[in-house]
Write a protein that holds these residues in place. Structure first.
Motif, PDB file in Angstrom:
ATOM      1  N   LEU A  83       0.340  -1.114  -0.515  1.00 28.26           N
ATOM      2  CA  LEU A  83      -0.353  -0.098   0.441  1.00 28.26           C
ATOM      3  C   LEU A  83       1.133   1.047  -0.270  1.00 28.26           C
ATOM      4  O   LEU A  83       1.844   1.596   1.109  1.00 28.26           O
ATOM      5  N   ILE A  84       0.466   2.470  -0.720  1.00 33.27           N
ATOM      6  CA  ILE A  84       1.373   3.400  -1.073  1.00 33.27           C
ATOM      7  C   ILE A  84       0.341   4.443  -1.409  1.00 33.27           C
ATOM      8  O   ILE A  84      -0.307   4.501  -2.020  1.00 33.27           O
ATOM      9  N   PRO A  85       0.902   5.272  -0.410  1.00 39.92           N
ATOM     10  CA  PRO A  85       0.328   6.748  -1.126  1.00 39.92           C
ATOM     11  C   PRO A  85       0.257   7.541  -2.292  1.00 39.92           C
ATOM     12  O   PRO A  85       1.252   7.082  -3.208  1.00 39.92           O
ATOM     13  N   ASP A  86      -0.418   7.567  -2.990  1.00 39.20           N
ATOM     14  CA  ASP A  86       0.018   9.035  -3.826  1.00 39.20           C
ATOM     15  C   ASP A  86      -0.454  10.007  -3.994  1.00 39.20           C
ATOM     16  O   ASP A  86      -1.377  10.549  -3.646  1.00 39.20           O
ATOM     17  N   PRO A  87       0.152  11.280  -4.360  1.00 39.89           N
ATOM     18  CA  PRO A  87       1.770  10.895  -4.503  1.00 39.89           C
ATOM     19  C   PRO A  87       2.684  11.085  -3.851  1.00 39.89           C
ATOM     20  O   PRO A  87       2.344  10.541  -2.643  1.00 39.89           O
ATOM     21  N   VAL A  88       3.886  10.078  -3.968  1.00 37.59           N
ATOM     22  CA  VAL A  88       4.604   9.477  -3.405  1.00 37.59           C
ATOM     23  C   VAL A  88       6.265   9.674  -4.179  1.00 37.59           C
ATOM     24  O   VAL A  88       6.718   9.922  -5.073  1.00 37.59           O
ATOM     25  N   TYR A  89       7.170   8.996  -3.286  1.00 36.64           N
ATOM     26  CA  TYR A  89       8.495   9.264  -3.653  1.00 36.64           C
ATOM     27  C   TYR A  89       9.205   8.245  -4.491  1.00 36.64           C
ATOM     28  O   TYR A  89       8.310   7.268  -4.569  1.00 36.64           O
ATOM     29  N   ARG A 123       5.588  -7.348  -7.637  1.00 35.80           N
ATOM     30  CA  ARG A 123       4.991  -7.063  -6.215  1.00 35.80           C
ATOM     31  C   ARG A 123       3.466  -6.188  -6.904  1.00 35.80           C
ATOM     32  O   ARG A 123       3.221  -5.390  -6.965  1.00 35.80           O
ATOM     33  N   LYS A 124       2.304  -6.752  -6.185  1.00 37.46           N
ATOM     34  CA  LYS A 124       0.867  -6.251  -6.641  1.00 37.46           C
ATOM     35  C   LYS A 124       0.985  -4.358  -5.437  1.00 37.46           C
ATOM     36  O   LYS A 124       1.107  -4.863  -4.329  1.00 37.46           O
ATOM     37  N   ILE A 125       0.369  -3.720  -6.317  1.00 36.70           N
ATOM     38  CA  ILE A 125       0.708  -2.361  -5.865  1.00 36.70           C
ATOM     39  C   ILE A 125      -1.267  -2.096  -5.342  1.00 36.70           C
ATOM     40  O   ILE A 125      -1.262  -1.955  -6.690  1.00 36.70           O
ATOM     41  N   VAL A 126      -0.955  -1.237  -3.777  1.00 39.36           N
ATOM     42  CA  VAL A 126      -2.245  -0.991  -4.253  1.00 39.36           C
ATOM     43  C   VAL A 126      -2.278   0.733  -3.706  1.00 39.36           C
ATOM     44  O   VAL A 126      -1.183   1.052  -2.728  1.00 39.36           O
ATOM     45  N   TYR A 127      -3.007   2.238  -4.439  1.00 38.19           N
ATOM     46  CA  TYR A 127      -2.358   3.112  -4.223  1.00 38.19           C
ATOM     47  C   TYR A 127      -3.760   3.305  -3.332  1.00 38.19           C
ATOM     48  O   TYR A 127      -4.816   3.329  -3.230  1.00 38.19           O
ATOM     49  N   ILE A 128      -3.045   4.377  -2.056  1.00 31.52           N
ATOM     50  CA  ILE A 128      -4.039   5.730  -1.911  1.00 31.52           C
ATOM     51  C   ILE A 128      -3.983   6.861  -2.483  1.00 31.52           C
ATOM     52  O   ILE A 128      -2.983   6.993  -1.441  1.00 31.52           O
ATOM     53  N   ALA A 129      -5.154   7.453  -2.601  1.00 34.42           N
ATOM     54  CA  ALA A 129      -5.600   9.162  -2.773  1.00 34.42           C
ATOM     55  C   ALA A 129      -4.787   9.983  -1.962  1.00 34.42           C
ATOM     56  O   ALA A 129      -5.702   9.891  -0.937  1.00 34.42           O
ATOM     57  N   GLY A 130      -3.560  10.821  -2.420  1.00 30.09           N
ATOM     58  CA  GLY A 130      -3.558  11.448  -1.331  1.00 30.09           C
ATOM     59  C   GLY A 130      -3.678  13.025  -2.114  1.00 30.09           C
ATOM     60  O   GLY A 130      -3.564  13.291  -3.041  1.00 30.09           O
ATOM     61  N   ASN A 131      -4.772  14.373  -1.289  1.00 29.81           N
ATOM     62  CA  ASN A 131      -5.130  14.945  -2.218  1.00 29.81           C
ATOM     63  C   ASN A 131      -5.781  16.634  -1.362  1.00 29.81           C
ATOM     64  O   ASN A 131      -5.584  15.843   0.378  1.00 29.81           O
ATOM     65  N   THR A 186       5.682  16.611  -0.840  1.00 31.38           N
ATOM     66  CA  THR A 186       3.957  17.357  -0.366  1.00 31.38           C
ATOM     67  C   THR A 186       3.979  18.382   0.501  1.00 31.38           C
ATOM     68  O   THR A 186       3.818  19.041   0.670  1.00 31.38           O
ATOM     69  N   GLY A 187       5.287  17.897   1.684  1.00 32.12           N
ATOM     70  CA  GLY A 187       5.895  18.650   2.826  1.00 32.12           C
ATOM     71  C   GLY A 187       4.325  18.737   3.738  1.00 32.12           C
ATOM     72  O   GLY A 187       4.983  18.802   4.876  1.00 32.12           O
ATOM     73  N   ALA A 188       3.394  17.047   3.700  1.00 26.15           N
ATOM     74  CA  ALA A 188       2.540  17.098   4.391  1.00 26.15           C
ATOM     75  C   ALA A 188       3.334  16.148   6.413  1.00 26.15           C
ATOM     76  O   ALA A 188       3.875  15.149   5.297  1.00 26.15           O
ATOM     77  N   VAL A 189       2.522  16.472   7.207  1.00 26.91           N
ATOM     78  CA  VAL A 189       3.083  15.672   8.386  1.00 26.91           C
ATOM     79  C   VAL A 189       1.846  15.390   9.227  1.00 26.91           C
ATOM     80  O   VAL A 189       0.848  15.916   8.966  1.00 26.91           O
ATOM     81  N   TYR A 190       1.617  14.182   9.489  1.00 28.40           N
ATOM     82  CA  TYR A 190       0.882  13.403  10.530  1.00 28.40           C
ATOM     83  C   TYR A 190       0.997  13.788  11.320  1.00 28.40           C
ATOM     84  O   TYR A 190       1.384  14.726  11.767  1.00 28.40           O
ATOM     85  N   ASN A 245      -2.007  11.484  -8.707  1.00 27.40           N
ATOM     86  CA  ASN A 245      -2.497  12.796  -7.980  1.00 27.40           C
ATOM     87  C   ASN A 245      -1.398  13.246  -7.803  1.00 27.40           C
ATOM     88  O   ASN A 245      -2.109  14.793  -7.159  1.00 27.40           O
ATOM     89  N   GLY A 246      -0.300  13.877  -8.422  1.00 23.35           N
ATOM     90  CA  GLY A 246       0.615  14.959  -8.272  1.00 23.35           C
ATOM     91  C   GLY A 246       0.704  15.487  -9.331  1.00 23.35           C
ATOM     92  O   GLY A 246       1.432  16.654  -9.920  1.00 23.35           O
TER      93      GLY A 246
END
Length: 390
Positions: A124-130, A142-150, A177-181, A364-365
């Motif tokens: 599971l990888i966030p998008d956009p991502v490094y 591997r199978k990749i599933v994306y989860i959207a950042g927006n 994105t510079g976002a912080v959890y 998403n980027g």
């Protein structure tokens, strides 16, 4: 003879290699133009003086038979492990030396850690991502599933119980994105991983840039993380080690899949495939974690964050939507032209500024663009004056 055909599923070029090619072509056509590089996240300030002094002393030791050292410890030298453990103790995180593995950087471990996981696992990888997170898993098939950042979720996607994943990548502060959890946000991911029996690969390469003391700098500040998370740290941006190469990965002793210790598997992998970071570099890294070293490193970070503030103020004056730049050296802006590669070309040709198109970080980027604060103050100031002409 057969090759790994998964490599054929990759894009033709690594994102930053594509940017380098375009910039090189522009320079050949316009050699007299002054380019300002705010694209690749490479530092420009020198290493902390205390780290340089320690490296010189260690180099002298290597030239003396009495103090010469050959192969080092596979986990890293105990003196550096202890220094890293002390650094985390100041954050309220207790670590044993055996949980700390010294590496040549976060990028290496982010990809290499996959060695110990079966290719049947879903990632599971966030998008956009490094891009490294994506490319290394494509290489493995591997199978990749994306989860959207927006914009709606502040580019901080939250777990979805409907998604079944075994390996989860989280980068906070996020690149690009510079976002912080928040602690609550990371707690939700920790609970999701523990409930799923999944493992989080937490990239904390930019933790030292967090200014808000209410935001977590380590996933191990979150209850329950020791049974589901690995943390990958780096001195590249914290202390300017992009060319010196030193990082670390923390693998808790409690972290297991069934009865199998992930710590032991990673140690076995490292002992087989990695001979460790040089003694000279590890002594320099140890010096970074001293009181003086951290003061010098933080002074450099303050300089970069002032650059970020200058960029953000200029974008605000132009009415350009942006985020990041407050707890991260990256500023993530919405392209005035809509298309991120077209905006890249426009900045390059019209304003001679190099940035990074958001499309290179995922679907998403696409409508966004990344600028970094790692330039010199003079370059950033000049770039801002050019941007005012947008």
């Amino acid at each position: 003879m057969k090759i790994n055909n998964n490599y054929n599923n990759l894009k033709d070029n690594y994102l930053f290699a594509t940017i380098a090619e375009r910039v090189s072509a522009f320079r050949k056509s316009y050699p007299d133009k002054k380019l300002i590089r705010l694209g690749i996240g490479d530092v420009t300030l020198p290493l902390p003086k205390v780290a340089v002094t320690a490296a010189k002393k260690a180099a002298d030791e290597m030239g003396d038979k009495a103090t010469f050292r050959g192969y080092g410890e596979y986990r890293g030298y105990p003196f550096l492990q202890t220094a890293i453990a002390s650094y985390y103790a100041d954050k309220g995180v207790k670590l044993a030396n055996d949980e700390i593995f010294v590496s040549d950087g976060a990028k290496s471990d982010a990809g290499n850690f996959l060695d110990i996981f079966d290719t049947a696992n879903t990632v599971l990888i966030p998008d956009p991502v490094y891009p490294v997170y994506v490319d290394t898993n494509i290489m493995a098939g591997r199978k990749i599933v994306y989860i959207a950042g927006n914009e709606d979720n502040g580019f901080l996607p939250m777990p979805d119980s409907k998604i079944k994943a075994d390996i989860i990548y989280i980068c906070s502060p996020n690149n690009p994105t510079g976002a912080v959890y928040t602690k609550e946000g990371l707690k939700a991911w920790v609970d999701y991983a523990n409930n799923r029996g999944a493992i989080i690969l937490f990239d904390s390469a930019y933790e030292a840039f967090i200014r808000n003391d209410k935001l977590p700098q380590s996933i191990f500040q979150i209850e329950g993380a020791r049974t589901c998370a690995v943390e990958i740290g780096s001195l590249s941006k914290t202390a300017g080690f992009t060319g010196t190469r030193c990082g670390y990965t923390i693998v808790p002793l409690e972290l297991k899949v069934g009865d199998t210790s992930i710590n032991k598997l990673w140690y076995r992998r490292q002992a087989t495939k990695f001979n460790g970071v040089s003694y000279i570099v590890q002594r320099a890294a140890e010096a970074v974690f001293t009181k003086q070293g951290l003061a010098e490193a933080h002074a450099n970070i303050d300089y970069y964050m002032e650059n970020a503030k200058i960029i953000c103020n200029a974008l605000a004056q132009k009415g350009i939507w942006h985020t990041g730049g407050e707890n991260s050296p990256y500023v993530w802006l919405k392209c005035p032209d809509g298309d991120s590669w077209k905006f890249f070309d426009r900045l390059l040709t019209e304003f001679n500024i190099v940035g990074t198109p958001g499309a290179g970080f995922g679907k998403n980027g696409e409508r966004y663009f990344r600028l970094t604060a790692f330039g010199s103050r003079e370059d950033v100031t000049e770039a801002v004056e050019r941007l005012k002409k947008l």
